[in-house]
Write a protein that holds these residues in place. Structure first.
Motif, mmCIF file in Angstrom:
data_model
loop_
_atom_site.group_PDB
_atom_site.id
_atom_site.type_symbol
_atom_site.label_atom_id
_atom_site.label_comp_id
_atom_site.label_asym_id
_atom_site.label_seq_id
_atom_site.Cartn_x
_atom_site.Cartn_y
_atom_site.Cartn_z
ATOM 1 N N TYR A 7 0.856 -1.185 0.000
ATOM 2 C CA TYR A 7 0.000 0.000 0.000
ATOM 3 C C TYR A 7 0.895 1.240 0.000
ATOM 4 N N VAL A 8 0.670 2.163 -0.936
ATOM 5 C CA VAL A 8 1.461 3.392 -1.009
ATOM 6 C C VAL A 8 0.537 4.597 -1.177
ATOM 7 N N ASP A 9 0.979 5.746 -0.629
ATOM 8 C CA ASP A 9 0.266 6.999 -0.862
ATOM 9 C C ASP A 9 1.222 8.173 -0.992
ATOM 10 N N GLN A 16 11.487 5.148 1.576
ATOM 11 C CA GLN A 16 12.108 4.894 2.878
ATOM 12 C C GLN A 16 11.767 3.506 3.396
ATOM 13 N N VAL A 17 10.516 3.102 3.216
ATOM 14 C CA VAL A 17 10.082 1.806 3.730
ATOM 15 C C VAL A 17 10.579 0.661 2.846
ATOM 16 N N LEU A 18 10.553 0.879 1.534
ATOM 17 C CA LEU A 18 10.842 -0.215 0.607
ATOM 18 C C LEU A 18 12.314 -0.363 0.244
ATOM 19 N N ALA A 19 13.143 0.630 0.514
ATOM 20 C CA ALA A 19 14.558 0.556 0.150
ATOM 21 C C ALA A 19 15.255 -0.662 0.756
ATOM 22 N N PRO A 20 15.085 -0.946 2.049
ATOM 23 C CA PRO A 20 15.755 -2.130 2.595
ATOM 24 C C PRO A 20 15.225 -3.444 2.010
ATOM 25 N N PRO A 104 1.883 -11.732 1.464
ATOM 26 C CA PRO A 104 2.092 -10.739 2.527
ATOM 27 C C PRO A 104 1.720 -9.332 2.063
ATOM 28 N N VAL A 105 1.378 -8.487 3.026
ATOM 29 C CA VAL A 105 0.973 -7.110 2.758
ATOM 30 C C VAL A 105 1.920 -6.184 3.508
ATOM 31 N N ILE A 106 2.455 -5.181 2.793
ATOM 32 C CA ILE A 106 3.324 -4.176 3.403
ATOM 33 C C ILE A 106 2.607 -2.840 3.316
ATOM 34 N N ASP A 107 2.510 -2.143 4.446
ATOM 35 C CA ASP A 107 1.867 -0.831 4.484
ATOM 36 C C ASP A 107 2.959 0.231 4.468
ATOM 37 N N ALA A 108 3.199 0.825 3.295
ATOM 38 C CA ALA A 108 4.223 1.857 3.139
ATOM 39 C C ALA A 108 3.587 3.232 3.036
ATOM 40 N N ARG A 109 2.387 3.385 3.596
ATOM 41 C CA ARG A 109 1.712 4.681 3.542
ATOM 42 C C ARG A 109 2.282 5.623 4.589
ATOM 43 N N ARG A 110 2.085 6.901 4.357
ATOM 44 C CA ARG A 110 2.505 7.933 5.293
ATOM 45 C C ARG A 110 1.672 7.790 6.564
ATOM 46 N N PRO A 111 2.286 7.895 7.747
ATOM 47 C CA PRO A 111 1.498 7.776 8.979
ATOM 48 C C PRO A 111 0.511 8.924 9.105
ATOM 49 N N LYS A 112 -0.605 8.658 9.748
ATOM 50 C CA LYS A 112 -1.627 9.690 9.940
ATOM 51 C C LYS A 112 -1.132 10.719 10.946
#
Length: 158
Positions: A7-9, A16-20, A104-112
């Motif tokens: 998930y991306v927004d 930042q989340v997906l680089a590693p 699997p699901v990765i949540d790479a969205r900006r935090p609220k």
């Protein structure tokens, strides 16, 4: 081939989340299914914007987001497909898992904002709390006082 739903927004947050994870994904030949989660529009916007205009905006927004993320992922050697979320994420996740299996699901969205505004333990210790001072009684606000006086003068004038 392994698949992962992401998930991306926001492009910067996603990087930042997906680089590693991108190096491992390219080595394992993992395909990422990028799901664009557009910002929510209020229900009152329907007064000013038609449904087709909202859908067009959402599509353009997703194209711009994918234009920032997909080339970066391809440079990293990761295969990616794109999906635009047009409804609740739970329904879309059910549909995607039916199509791709239990992935699997990765949540790479900006935090609220609520999560960002929550103080960290360091901030909580750094901010002194004044316990000895009693809160002052609530004072009248100027607009409320003026409105009350104006109403009283109008009543007296009649």
């Amino acid at each position: 081939m392994n698949k992962v739903i992401v998930y991306v927004d926001d492009a910067e947050q996603a990087r930042q989340v997906l680089a590693p994870l991108s190096h491992r994904a390219s080595a394992e030949k993992t395909e990422w299914v990028l799901v664009a989660c557009a910002p929510r529009m209020t229900h009152r916007i329907s007064k000013w914007v038609s449904h087709s205009a909202r859908e067009n905006w959402r599509t353009k927004w997703a194209d711009k987001l994918f234009g920032q993320i997909v080339p970066w992922l391809q440079a990293e050697g990761v295969q990616a497909s794109t999906v635009l979320a047009k409804g609740p994420l739970a329904d879309l996740l059910t549909q995607l898992q039916a199509e791709h299996g239990a992935v699997p699901v990765i949540d790479a969205r900006r935090p609220k904002q609520d999560e960002v505004a929550a103080p960290t333990p360091v901030q909580a210790v750094a901010a002194p709390v004044n316990i000895t001072r009693k809160p002052s009684p609530r004072r009248w606000s100027l607009p409320g006082t003026l409105a009350g006086l104006g109403a009283m003068f109008m009543f007296v004038a009649e």
